[in-house]
Design an enzyme around this catalytic site. Structure first.
Site, PDB file in Angstrom:
ATOM      1  N   ASP A  22       0.252   7.849  12.420  1.00  0.00           N
ATOM      2  CA  ASP A  22      -0.547   6.941  11.588  1.00  0.00           C
ATOM      3  C   ASP A  22      -0.960   5.718  12.412  1.00  0.00           C
ATOM      4  OD1 ASP A  22      -1.731   5.888   9.310  1.00  0.00           O
ATOM      5  OD2 ASP A  22       0.123   4.939   8.614  1.00  0.00           O
ATOM      6  N   GLU A  65      -5.735   4.158  15.220  1.00  0.00           N
ATOM      7  CA  GLU A  65      -7.154   3.875  15.559  1.00  0.00           C
ATOM      8  C   GLU A  65      -7.270   3.093  16.861  1.00  0.00           C
ATOM      9  OE1 GLU A  65      -5.724   3.193  12.477  1.00  0.00           O
ATOM     10  OE2 GLU A  65      -6.360   5.192  11.871  1.00  0.00           O
ATOM     11  N   ASP A  73      -6.362   6.268   3.561  1.00  0.00           N
ATOM     12  CA  ASP A  73      -6.006   5.524   2.344  1.00  0.00           C
ATOM     13  C   ASP A  73      -7.092   5.572   1.277  1.00  0.00           C
ATOM     14  OD1 ASP A  73      -3.766   5.016   3.753  1.00  0.00           O
ATOM     15  OD2 ASP A  73      -4.165   2.890   4.092  1.00  0.00           O
TER      16      ASP A  73
HETATM   17  C1  GLC Z   1      -1.084   3.410   6.214  1.00  0.00           C
HETATM   18  C2  GLC Z   1      -1.190   4.907   5.958  1.00  0.00           C
HETATM   19  C3  GLC Z   1      -0.433   5.253   4.694  1.00  0.00           C
HETATM   20  C4  GLC Z   1       1.012   4.809   4.831  1.00  0.00           C
HETATM   21  C5  GLC Z   1       1.081   3.322   5.135  1.00  0.00           C
HETATM   22  C6  GLC Z   1       2.509   2.850   5.433  1.00  0.00           C
HETATM   23  O1  GLC Z   1      -1.743   2.689   5.223  1.00  0.00           O
HETATM   24  O2  GLC Z   1      -2.514   5.328   5.900  1.00  0.00           O
HETATM   25  O3  GLC Z   1      -0.507   6.634   4.449  1.00  0.00           O
HETATM   26  O4  GLC Z   1       1.696   5.076   3.652  1.00  0.00           O
HETATM   27  O5  GLC Z   1       0.284   3.022   6.261  1.00  0.00           O
HETATM   28  O6  GLC Z   1       3.022   3.514   6.522  1.00  0.00           O
END
Ligand code: GLC
Length: 827
Positions: free
Chosen positions: A417, A420, A500
């Protein structure tokens, strides 16, 4: 609920800050630059041309075949060669996306048409022209155009693909930006998002082309002139590698593009089951209890995800000693219940010298540097954080090694995650700048440069490191990696989930074109947070999304901190029943879905695809973003609006069977299909044979020895289907340890042909269902419902669930045989 710095306005931001227009850096799309056009130079000819600019600079334009059906057009600054007689080009960094020609899986049909030619400053292929080259100090520009004979008639162009974007299936009419961005406010025109894939599938008049611009720097794709037959691309770099893909229609072009950028590995079967997640299950008991609830509620599921709170102070590759004191025991307990664990991994490493990942990374010089040579410190979940330079092989290997902390506890998959990469010290409102500074220095394997050129690659490179982690620690396993960010070719390492989203009907609708365009862009393993990540889902939205989610390649439920619970049992008994129903259907169809993934990993075929793949001449399908094919046999038409009890559907050419009742329709037909809350509108394409099995609670559970096969003949009475089977884990399939069966049916005879015999599937009995279908009574568009009961009620006592495969009802004949190759009469 803790602060969410990655919300508009940053940590502690108020609603008012978010709408403070002063904070907004106006997006420049594309930036106003003065471009200088090129002209053909003196030494043009053959496969290369020299182009000269008004300011006297020279550029080399070359065209050459790359692999079957694919040509590379390269534009780069020209350099005088040593002998002064000819010209070389400036150094171009090696590609991260495109495989060397020798590594590209052959097996593609030969390209039958004429090869494109380089004619002065232009490349020409049929009536498609690539040229109109221009440069500015910071970018190169070109256009792809249709040229028709007449000056007045301009050709008509339609474009699809461009990876993960908001909007519709067809991509004309705006400027799209390629710049990986952590963008949680996904309004209909928001752009860019997390993934950048500069590839379009394009119809120009009646010809299909693929165009891939392999340059990971920022790009802008201007599709506003599509109706006048033109798209224009700017890349903020000093070279262009353009791949022109030709083929016999959309399917072949997409397969070629995918082979060019690398076929995805076959996912392990368990990862095609259901995944449950939330931000976050806060301690190991809660994780185990959640898993136990699935079993207590008789819900098929295979995977549970741990979001960032499993870590110790958000230090990546650690476990919180208080809340997750015994991760090994937890994983063992989960495994005993048939659950695997996937953990989130973020790239930002907490700057803490008492933490080995940071201190070692710092000592070894593995983090991205500022231009003055000091380590860059940004900020992510753990607070101050540094970012590994994944462009370096040694850094990737080091990162891969860190995964031992997770794997030794029993973790089976990795969720990458924030790659980017998101950086909270960036601009929290203008999200493309919510990232590390462009000036950071990366080493890129001896081809150093600034981050600007590496930004879009960061996610892919992190995924490459996670792949290596599986190679090092779990060489016997295929591994499972799902990522938020990526660039073209990321499918070789990971699947993509769409980030998200929000519990909005609009986001349920937006997911369809998003995953279809990701499929066109080479990524087969895709899906969105089922039910929506931000906000609370209503029971009705959840029920609709859940049914649809069962027909997406990656099926995971996830929701953010502070929202209401989104587990299937939290919306009441009726919603739970609907969820169970579609989970069981998903699990019943795993042999079929696994076969679709085999086609993705062996031939680059997307698992979900737009209808235009099959009917490229039906122009209605070019704007069809609310219906799609799931594998080859199913057409899915999800309900994506609230309070609807019917769904308008277009059935393309051919015979169609309603999945729940076997009503037969002949395409091309529009109809209004009944869609009570329990029913996902679903059709089977006549001519299909669908292998399936009794649903299990998880993929490690013993399976029934009976393979079920449903035959849906087309109007000539024929049908066919495929079944792929292997060990469902491990790499032996790559050395031939698998079986591939082809089913065909005609003249009342079912034939099973063993196309590849390298594995013994576990089924020993074949139960065949032959569908004859029943013709619907002709309708005039209205029908009596005969009931005033609310078909959307989720609180009534009585709920009628639709019967899969028409429940084997009237018109379906059943036959049983030993499961082996050969022919059998079905009468
Ligand atoms: C980001 C991710 C989400 C995750 C959050 C906390 O917003 O896209 O899926 O729950 O981070 O890690």
């Amino acid at each position: 609920m803790q602060d969410r710095p990655n919300r508009p306005g940053g940590a502690g931001a108020t609603h008012a800050d978010f709408f403070n227009i002063e904070n907004l850096k106006p997006p420049e799309k594309p930036p106003q630059r003065s471009f200088i056009p090129f002209e053909a130079g003196d030494e043009e000819g053959g496969e290369e041309s020299l182009l000269t600019c008004a300011d006297g600079r020279t550029w080399k334009l070359s065209l050459g075949p790359y692999c079957e059906g694919v040509w590379r057009i390269r534009l780069a600054g020209a350099m005088p060669a040593d002998d002064g007689t000819s010209q070389g080009s400036r150094h171009i960094p090696s590609s991260w996306a495109v495989l060397p020609p020798d590594d590209i899986d052959a097996g593609m049909p030969a390209y039958e048409g004429a090869a494109p030619i380089l004619d002065g400053t232009e490349v020409r292929s049929g009536n498609c022209f690539i040229g109109d080259w221009k440069y500015s100090e910071s970018a190169l520009r070109f256009s792809m155009r249709i040229r028709t004979g007449s000056r007045r008639a301009s050709g008509n162009m339609r474009v699809f693909g461009l990876g993960e974007k908001m909007g519709l299936l067809e991509r004309s009419g705006r400027v799209w930006e390629m710049w990986n961005t952590d963008e949680p406010v996904q309004t209909p025109t928001q752009d860019p998002l997390y993934v950048s894939i500069p590839f379009v599938l394009c119809r120009m008049d009646m010809q299909w082309f693929g165009l891939f611009v392999d340059n990971p720097a920022r790009q802008y794709w201007d599709t506003r002139d599509c109706e006048r037959g033109k798209i224009t691309v700017d890349a903020e770099d000093g070279y262009l590698d353009i791949y022109l893909v030709r083929g016999d229609g959309p399917r072949e072009i997409v397969r070629r593009y995918t082979a060019l950028t690398g076929l995805p590995p076959l996912p392990p079967l368990w990862s095609l089951g259901y995944h449950q997640s939330r931000y976050s299950y806060m301690n190991q008991q809660e994780v185990v209890d959640t898993a136990a609830q699935f079993r207590a509620n008789d819900l098929p599921a295979d995977v549970i995800h741990l979001d960032i709170d499993y870590m110790d102070g958000y230090r990546v590759f650690t476990w919180d000693p208080e809340r997750f004191p015994e991760p090994e025991t937890m994983c063992r307990e989960l495994h005993a219940m048939g659950f695997r664990v996937v953990t989130i991994v973020d790239p930002g490493v907490k700057c803490d010298r008492d933490y080995s990942v940071y201190s070692e990374g710092e000592k070894k010089g593995f983090f991205c540097l500022l231009p003055d040579g000091t380590v860059y410190r940004g900020s992510v979940w753990p607070g101050t954080a540094s970012f590994p330079d994944f462009s370096r092989k040694d850094v990737r290997t080091w990162w891969a090694e860190q995964h031992v902390e997770l794997f030794s506890a029993g973790v089976a998959g990795i969720w990458n995650d924030m790659n980017e990469p998101a950086d909270f010290t960036g601009n929290p409102v203008y999200r493309p700048d919510f990232t590390v500074p462009d000036e950071l220095q990366v080493q890129n394997e001896g081809e150093p440069g600034d981050f600007r050129r590496f930004h879009n690659l960061y996610g892919s490179a992190m995924n490459a490191a996670a792949r290596e982690a599986f190679e090092i620690h779990r060489p016997e396993e295929r591994g499972f990696i799902i990522s938020r960010a990526g660039y073209a070719g990321v499918q070789r390492f990971a699947g993509i989930w769409t980030g998200d989203n929000t519990s909005w009907w609009e986001h349920l609708a937006a997911e369809i074109p998003m995953i279809l365009n990701l499929g066109i862009s080479g990524i087969a393993l895709t899906g969105a947070d089922v039910g929506g990540f931000q906000e609370d889902a209503s029971a009705q939205l959840y029920a609709r999304w859940f049914a649809f989610g069962a027909f997406t390649p990656y099926f995971r439920n996830h929701t953010e901190k502070g929202t209401a619970a989104h587990e299937p049992w939290t919306f009441g008994a009726q919603t739970l029943e609907i969820a169970r129903h579609y989970l069981r259907l998903r699990y019943a169809l795993l042999p079929y879905l696994y076969t679709a993934f085999y086609q993705a990993s062996s031939a680059g075929e997307p698992v979900v695809k737009p209808l235009l793949f099959e009917w490229p001449d039906d122009q209605r399908l070019e704007t069809m973003d609310n219906q799609y094919l799931f594998g080859d046999a199913f057409m899915v038409a999800p309900v994506v609006r609230p309070n609807k009890i019917r769904r308008d559907v277009y059935l393309p050419e051919g015979r169609w069977y309603g999945f729940w009742d076997d009503t037969v329709e002949e395409g091309e037909t529009d109809l209004l299909a009944p869609a009570p809350i329990t029913r996902l509108p679903l059709w089977v394409r006549g001519g299909s044979i669908i292998p399936h099995e009794e649903p299990r609670l998880h993929t490690d559970e013993a399976r029934s020895s009976v393979l079920l096969v449903d035959i849906y003949p087309d109007s000539t009475g024929a049908a066919e289907g495929l079944l792929y089977a292997d060990d469902e884990e491990g790499w032996e399939y790559r050395s031939g340890v698998y079986c591939l069966l082809r089913f065909s049916y005609s003249m009342n005879t079912l034939t099973i042909e063993m196309k590849h015999r390298g594995f013994h599937p576990q089924w020993d009995t074949l139960e065949v269902h032959l569908h004859r279908g029943s013709h619907r009574r002709p309708e005039d568009g209205s029908s009596r419902s005969g009931s005033t009961a609310d078909p959307l009620r989720l609180d009534s006592d009585h709920m009628e669930l639709p019967r899969p495969f028409a429940g084997g009802g009237a018109g379906v004949s059943t036959f049983s045989y030993p499961f082996k190759a050969g022919s059998m009469r079905l009468d």
